[in-house]
Design a protein around this motif. Structure first.
Motif, PDB file in Angstrom:
ATOM      1  N   ALA A  21       5.060 -11.535  -7.187  1.00 51.28           N
ATOM      2  CA  ALA A  21       3.953 -12.494  -7.163  1.00 51.28           C
ATOM      3  C   ALA A  21       3.494 -12.771  -5.729  1.00 51.28           C
ATOM      4  N   ARG A  22       4.441 -12.869  -4.793  1.00 51.29           N
ATOM      5  CA  ARG A  22       4.075 -13.114  -3.398  1.00 51.29           C
ATOM      6  C   ARG A  22       3.292 -11.931  -2.829  1.00 51.29           C
ATOM      7  N   LEU A  26      -0.632 -11.984  -1.455  1.00 47.35           N
ATOM      8  CA  LEU A  26      -1.026 -11.527  -0.121  1.00 47.35           C
ATOM      9  C   LEU A  26      -2.048 -10.391  -0.205  1.00 47.35           C
ATOM     10  N   ALA A  27      -1.818  -9.470  -1.138  1.00 47.63           N
ATOM     11  CA  ALA A  27      -2.760  -8.361  -1.304  1.00 47.63           C
ATOM     12  C   ALA A  27      -4.145  -8.884  -1.664  1.00 47.63           C
ATOM     13  N   ASP A  28      -4.203  -9.892  -2.542  1.00 51.48           N
ATOM     14  CA  ASP A  28      -5.495 -10.473  -2.924  1.00 51.48           C
ATOM     15  C   ASP A  28      -6.193 -11.090  -1.712  1.00 51.48           C
ATOM     16  N   ASP A  35      -3.016  -1.683  -7.033  1.00 52.69           N
ATOM     17  CA  ASP A  35      -2.601  -0.284  -7.211  1.00 52.69           C
ATOM     18  C   ASP A  35      -1.965   0.261  -5.938  1.00 52.69           C
ATOM     19  N   GLU A  36      -2.424  -0.221  -4.785  1.00 52.73           N
ATOM     20  CA  GLU A  36      -1.870   0.247  -3.516  1.00 52.73           C
ATOM     21  C   GLU A  36      -0.493  -0.344  -3.259  1.00 52.73           C
ATOM     22  N   VAL A  37      -0.381  -1.662  -3.361  1.00 55.47           N
ATOM     23  CA  VAL A  37       0.892  -2.301  -2.996  1.00 55.47           C
ATOM     24  C   VAL A  37       1.976  -2.081  -4.046  1.00 55.47           C
ATOM     25  N   GLY A 154       5.001  -6.461   5.947  1.00 58.99           N
ATOM     26  CA  GLY A 154       3.849  -5.777   6.521  1.00 58.99           C
ATOM     27  C   GLY A 154       2.551  -6.504   6.209  1.00 58.99           C
ATOM     28  N   LEU A 155       2.432  -7.003   4.981  1.00 61.78           N
ATOM     29  CA  LEU A 155       1.229  -7.741   4.605  1.00 61.78           C
ATOM     30  C   LEU A 155       1.129  -9.064   5.357  1.00 61.78           C
TER      31      LEU A 155
END
Length: 210
Positions: A21-22, A26-28, A35-37, A154-155
């Motif tokens: 979920a975290r 962060l990706a959002d 799909d990437e993360v 990394g994010l």
């Protein structure tokens, strides 16, 4: 303790769910697709967990190899397939043996499953392939959580740089997504190939003098 291994205890499914979920949050915020993360193939290479098990665990389904010896063989095979020499070839048994400080016979027996590895064997092999401690032995869910936590770090670094104008430029032009994918590649040779492809693409779209 089993044959020199400290067997990890089970990781609560909530730990994986919380980490996932975290990472998704962060990706959002960074505009990176899920799909990437959560690419199962990249997470498999990073964790050593088979692709089908990664997908099952990410979906919240119970999965994984409970037998330590079987997990070791899966992870060792993955290392030999994905951590290649600079020339793109696999390391030979003799090269692995020399680099890990064991005999060729020992290396062959470990690769073929004819000998149970000790913790010393695992440490030596992990150092040779330059992967983190526990790569060869961690419980599948623990290993996947670890890979996602490294993705999260990394994010977080990317998110902290959002106020930087250069970072914003990279984001606006989609460069970060390209760089993120390249960073997941296992060797410098693979990353060099991406650079070559980009150079060829630039040449093909560069305006010609009239």
């Amino acid at each position: 303790m089993t044959d020199g291994f400290s067997v990890p205890g089970p990781t609560a499914g909530s730990h994986l769910a919380a980490t996932k979920a975290r990472v998704a949050d962060l990706a959002d915020k960074l505009g990176i697709s899920h799909d990437e993360v959560f690419d199962a193939h990249l997470l498999s290479e990073a964790s050593g967990v088979p692709v089908d098990v990664v997908r099952a665990l990410l979906d919240g389904r119970p999965a994984g190899e409970p037998d330590l010896q079987a997990r070791f063989l899966q992870r060792f095979d993955l290392l030999r397939r994905t951590r290649l020499k600079p020339n793109g070839r696999r390391w030979t048994q003799q090269e692995i043996a020399d680099g890990a400080g064991m005999s060729r016979q020992q290396a062959g027996a470990l690769i073929n499953g004819d000998r149970r590895p000790t913790m010393e064997h695992c440490d030596a092999i992990q150092r040779f392939f330059r992967v983190h401690a526990g790569f060869l032995t961690a419980d599948d869910e623990d290993a996947l959580v670890g890979a996602l936590q490294r993705t999260e770090q990394g994010l977080l670094q990317d998110f902290a740089g959002e106020s930087d104008p250069l970072e914003r430029l990279l984001q606006d032009h989609g460069v970060r997504g390209i760089a993120w994918r390249a960073a997941q590649l296992p060797t410098d040779k693979h990353r060099d190939k991406v650079t070559e492809w980009l150079d060829l693409l630039l040449e093909s779209v560069r305006p010609t003098d009239t």
